[in-house]
Design a protein around this motif. Structure first.
Motif, PDB file in Angstrom:
ATOM      1  N   ALA A  71     -29.713 -42.654  -5.375  1.00  0.00           N
ATOM      2  CA  ALA A  71     -29.506 -42.061  -4.047  1.00  0.00           C
ATOM      3  C   ALA A  71     -30.059 -40.647  -3.995  1.00  0.00           C
ATOM      4  N   LEU A  72     -29.740 -39.835  -4.987  1.00  0.00           N
ATOM      5  CA  LEU A  72     -30.215 -38.452  -4.980  1.00  0.00           C
ATOM      6  C   LEU A  72     -31.733 -38.387  -5.032  1.00  0.00           C
ATOM      7  N   THR A  73     -32.337 -39.201  -5.883  1.00  0.00           N
ATOM      8  CA  THR A  73     -33.797 -39.149  -5.981  1.00  0.00           C
ATOM      9  C   THR A  73     -34.455 -39.660  -4.707  1.00  0.00           C
ATOM     10  N   GLU A  74     -33.884 -40.663  -4.073  1.00  0.00           N
ATOM     11  CA  GLU A  74     -34.431 -41.146  -2.796  1.00  0.00           C
ATOM     12  C   GLU A  74     -34.344 -40.068  -1.721  1.00  0.00           C
ATOM     13  N   LEU A  75     -33.293 -39.262  -1.784  1.00  0.00           N
ATOM     14  CA  LEU A  75     -33.090 -38.201  -0.806  1.00  0.00           C
ATOM     15  C   LEU A  75     -33.849 -36.922  -1.167  1.00  0.00           C
ATOM     16  N   GLY A  76     -34.533 -36.936  -2.314  1.00  0.00           N
ATOM     17  CA  GLY A  76     -35.286 -35.758  -2.739  1.00  0.00           C
ATOM     18  C   GLY A  76     -34.412 -34.637  -3.263  1.00  0.00           C
ATOM     19  N   ILE A  77     -33.229 -34.975  -3.767  1.00  0.00           N
ATOM     20  CA  ILE A  77     -32.295 -33.987  -4.284  1.00  0.00           C
ATOM     21  C   ILE A  77     -32.386 -33.976  -5.809  1.00  0.00           C
ATOM     22  N   SER A  78     -32.549 -32.798  -6.361  1.00  0.00           N
ATOM     23  CA  SER A  78     -32.661 -32.641  -7.800  1.00  0.00           C
ATOM     24  C   SER A  78     -31.390 -33.124  -8.496  1.00  0.00           C
ATOM     25  N   LEU A  79     -31.560 -33.731  -9.664  1.00  0.00           N
ATOM     26  CA  LEU A  79     -30.407 -34.143 -10.454  1.00  0.00           C
ATOM     27  C   LEU A  79     -29.691 -32.938 -11.058  1.00  0.00           C
ATOM     28  N   GLU A  80     -30.277 -31.764 -10.917  1.00  0.00           N
ATOM     29  CA  GLU A  80     -29.627 -30.532 -11.361  1.00  0.00           C
ATOM     30  C   GLU A  80     -28.945 -29.802 -10.205  1.00  0.00           C
ATOM     31  N   ASP A  81     -28.890 -30.429  -9.039  1.00  0.00           N
ATOM     32  CA  ASP A  81     -28.228 -29.838  -7.882  1.00  0.00           C
ATOM     33  C   ASP A  81     -26.788 -29.495  -8.258  1.00  0.00           C
ATOM     34  N   GLU A  82     -26.365 -28.297  -7.895  1.00  0.00           N
ATOM     35  CA  GLU A  82     -25.039 -27.820  -8.318  1.00  0.00           C
ATOM     36  C   GLU A  82     -23.888 -28.694  -7.839  1.00  0.00           C
ATOM     37  N   ARG A  83     -24.093 -29.457  -6.768  1.00  0.00           N
ATOM     38  CA  ARG A  83     -23.018 -30.334  -6.286  1.00  0.00           C
ATOM     39  C   ARG A  83     -22.752 -31.474  -7.248  1.00  0.00           C
ATOM     40  N   PHE A  84     -23.742 -31.796  -8.105  1.00  0.00           N
ATOM     41  CA  PHE A  84     -23.624 -32.955  -8.979  1.00  0.00           C
ATOM     42  C   PHE A  84     -23.771 -32.605 -10.462  1.00  0.00           C
ATOM     43  N   TYR A  85     -23.897 -31.350 -10.765  1.00  0.00           N
ATOM     44  CA  TYR A  85     -24.011 -30.876 -12.144  1.00  0.00           C
ATOM     45  C   TYR A  85     -22.620 -30.438 -12.582  1.00  0.00           C
ATOM     46  N   LYS A  86     -21.972 -31.278 -13.352  1.00  0.00           N
ATOM     47  CA  LYS A  86     -20.587 -31.029 -13.748  1.00  0.00           C
ATOM     48  C   LYS A  86     -20.463 -31.051 -15.271  1.00  0.00           C
ATOM     49  N   ASN A  87     -19.598 -30.214 -15.792  1.00  0.00           N
ATOM     50  CA  ASN A  87     -19.302 -30.187 -17.225  1.00  0.00           C
ATOM     51  C   ASN A  87     -20.579 -30.018 -18.058  1.00  0.00           C
ATOM     52  N   HIS A  88     -21.492 -29.191 -17.574  1.00  0.00           N
ATOM     53  CA  HIS A  88     -22.755 -28.888 -18.261  1.00  0.00           C
ATOM     54  C   HIS A  88     -23.629 -30.133 -18.451  1.00  0.00           C
ATOM     55  N   ALA A  89     -23.561 -31.060 -17.508  1.00  0.00           N
ATOM     56  CA  ALA A  89     -24.323 -32.300 -17.642  1.00  0.00           C
ATOM     57  C   ALA A  89     -24.888 -32.735 -16.297  1.00  0.00           C
ATOM     58  N   THR A  90     -26.130 -33.194 -16.335  1.00  0.00           N
ATOM     59  CA  THR A  90     -26.702 -33.835 -15.155  1.00  0.00           C
ATOM     60  C   THR A  90     -26.223 -35.283 -15.130  1.00  0.00           C
ATOM     61  N   LEU A  91     -26.447 -35.951 -14.032  1.00  0.00           N
ATOM     62  CA  LEU A  91     -26.079 -37.369 -13.956  1.00  0.00           C
ATOM     63  C   LEU A  91     -26.884 -38.193 -14.958  1.00  0.00           C
ATOM     64  N   GLU A  92     -28.093 -37.786 -15.228  1.00  0.00           N
ATOM     65  CA  GLU A  92     -28.885 -38.493 -16.230  1.00  0.00           C
ATOM     66  C   GLU A  92     -28.232 -38.354 -17.609  1.00  0.00           C
ATOM     67  N   ASP A  93     -27.758 -37.158 -17.938  1.00  0.00           N
ATOM     68  CA  ASP A  93     -27.033 -36.964 -19.199  1.00  0.00           C
ATOM     69  C   ASP A  93     -25.812 -37.882 -19.266  1.00  0.00           C
ATOM     70  N   VAL A  94     -25.093 -37.961 -18.155  1.00  0.00           N
ATOM     71  CA  VAL A  94     -23.895 -38.804 -18.103  1.00  0.00           C
ATOM     72  C   VAL A  94     -24.272 -40.265 -18.308  1.00  0.00           C
ATOM     73  N   LEU A  95     -25.321 -40.713 -17.634  1.00  0.00           N
ATOM     74  CA  LEU A  95     -25.747 -42.107 -17.774  1.00  0.00           C
ATOM     75  C   LEU A  95     -26.098 -42.436 -19.220  1.00  0.00           C
ATOM     76  N   LEU A  96     -26.747 -41.507 -19.889  1.00  0.00           N
ATOM     77  CA  LEU A  96     -27.160 -41.766 -21.270  1.00  0.00           C
ATOM     78  C   LEU A  96     -25.979 -41.884 -22.236  1.00  0.00           C
ATOM     79  N   ARG A  97     -24.799 -41.462 -21.829  1.00  0.00           N
ATOM     80  CA  ARG A  97     -23.601 -41.664 -22.657  1.00  0.00           C
ATOM     81  C   ARG A  97     -23.291 -43.147 -22.839  1.00  0.00           C
ATOM     82  N   PHE A  98     -23.760 -43.965 -21.918  1.00  0.00           N
ATOM     83  CA  PHE A  98     -23.487 -45.405 -21.948  1.00  0.00           C
ATOM     84  C   PHE A  98     -24.543 -46.186 -22.739  1.00  0.00           C
ATOM     85  N   ARG A  99     -25.547 -45.494 -23.234  1.00  0.00           N
ATOM     86  CA  ARG A  99     -26.630 -46.157 -23.976  1.00  0.00           C
ATOM     87  C   ARG A  99     -26.109 -46.668 -25.310  1.00  0.00           C
TER      88      ARG A  99
END
Length: 146
Positions: A71-99
């Motif tokens: 959703a964020l990438t489709e909307l052109g919003i950076s994954l480092e946007d402060e609204r979604f950067y929590k606990n020193h992690a981007t959403l991509e970092d969070v996703l990689l926890r499940f790898r």
């Protein structure tokens, strides 16, 4: 009422809200759509867990994170946007926890390889990489060779 979307009524669902924002991304020039998108983004930010992840149906899971990334990438919003950067992690970092060790992804952090989780994680990571590379979005791959 809170600005998100739901599958069964009641409270906003992360996955359904993120998927709806993906669908609305190409129509943001319409004021009512832009307003709905902004409300949806606010809901997604508020639903994010302290560790940066997302839960749906009571379970922290990779698929919810993947849907928000797309959703964020489709909307052109950076994954480092402060609204979604929590606990020193981007959403991509969070996703990689499940790898998983074999390269697949699990549905939950304590789960094993899951086909749906892997499929959604891989296309979310592709969306993130396309954004980093300055390419068109996942759903607009007009810049690829035919």
């Amino acid at each position: 009422p809170d600005g998100g979307w739901t599958l069964t009524g009641g409270e906003a669902d992360v996955d359904i809200t993120a998927m709806t924002l993906q669908a609305l991304a190409k129509y943001r020039e319409q004021p009512e759509v832009e307003a709905a998108v902004e409300r949806g983004l606010a809901v997604l930010s508020s639903l994010q867990e302290p560790d940066g992840g997302y839960a749906s149906w009571g379970s922290s899971n990779s698929e919810s994170v993947a849907q928000v990334i797309v959703a964020l990438t489709e909307l052109g919003i950076s994954l480092e946007d402060e609204r979604f950067y929590k606990n020193h992690a981007t959403l991509e970092d969070v996703l990689l926890r499940f790898r998983q060790e074999n390269g697949s992804f699990s549905h939950t952090l304590d789960g094993g390889s899951d086909l749906t989780a892997t499929t959604q994680a891989l296309y979310a990571l592709a969306a993130a990489q396309r954004q980093r590379d300055g390419k068109t979005t996942l759903y607009d791959m007009t810049d690829t060779a035919q």
